[in-house]
Design a protein around this motif. Structure first.
Motif: not given
Length: 182
Positions: A62-68, A70-79
């Motif tokens: 669950x911690x790992x899934x949260x990391x990924x 969150x990473x995708x959401x941040x990457x999409x926001x920046x893009x």
């Protein structure tokens, strides 16, 4: 205000080049995810990857899934911000044609990078990995996996898949194991 049809056509083409691959990769990703089985079905899973060092306990998953996620959401926001800025530059008539063309080309490059990352992530997950993140930047790629360690066979398999989708040589691809911390 006068509308130039050639510029409008070019903008439509650039937009299509950016949007269509993203939509296609998302559709493929959804169809692969819908037909896949959960990774934690070890007894019936013939895939050797699921039975190696990538096993995690439920809280860590669950911690790992949260990391990924969150990473995708941040990457999409920046893009999204980057694409918006590039579109503004490409559509601003006060900029020189050279600047507008450069912005349009960069939009195409961003779309290409998004497509490569999504394809690589989908292929890696199809091999039994719970999740991953692929970051393609310039002439190299980094893959983050929710594992403690990988053997050489798995490293070779993952770099081969990533090389196939990104067009990068295997020696320009790095795998970064991500251990979960509470």
């Amino acid at each position: 205000m006068r509308i130039d049809l050639n510029k409008l056509k070019r903008l439509a083409i650039i937009t299509a080049i950016v949007v269509i691959p993203i939509i296609c990769v998302n559709l493929i990703n959804v169809s692969l995810t819908k037909n896949s089985q959960p990774v934690n079905q070890e007894a019936s899973n013939p895939n050797p990857v699921a039975n190696t060092s990538i096993k995690k306990t439920k809280p860590q998953e669950n911690v790992s899934i949260g990391f990924f996620a969150e990473f995708r959401m941040e990457r999409e926001r920046v893009r999204s911000k980057q694409i918006e800025l590039l579109r503004e530059i490409a559509n601003n008539q006060t900029n020189t044609q050279k600047v507008r063309d450069a912005a349009a080309m960069r939009l195409v490059q961003v779309a290409d990078t998004v497509e490569k990352e999504m394809q690589a992530e989908t292929l890696i997950r199809s091999k039994g990995y719970q999740d991953c993140a692929v970051i393609v930047k310039n002439d190299q790629a980094t893959i983050v996996l929710p594992v403690r360690s990988l053997d050489e066979a798995h490293i070779s398999e993952i770099t081969g898949l990533t090389s196939l989708t990104t067009g990068l040589p295997k020696n320009r691809i790095t795998i970064a194991p991500r251990e979960n911390y509470r």
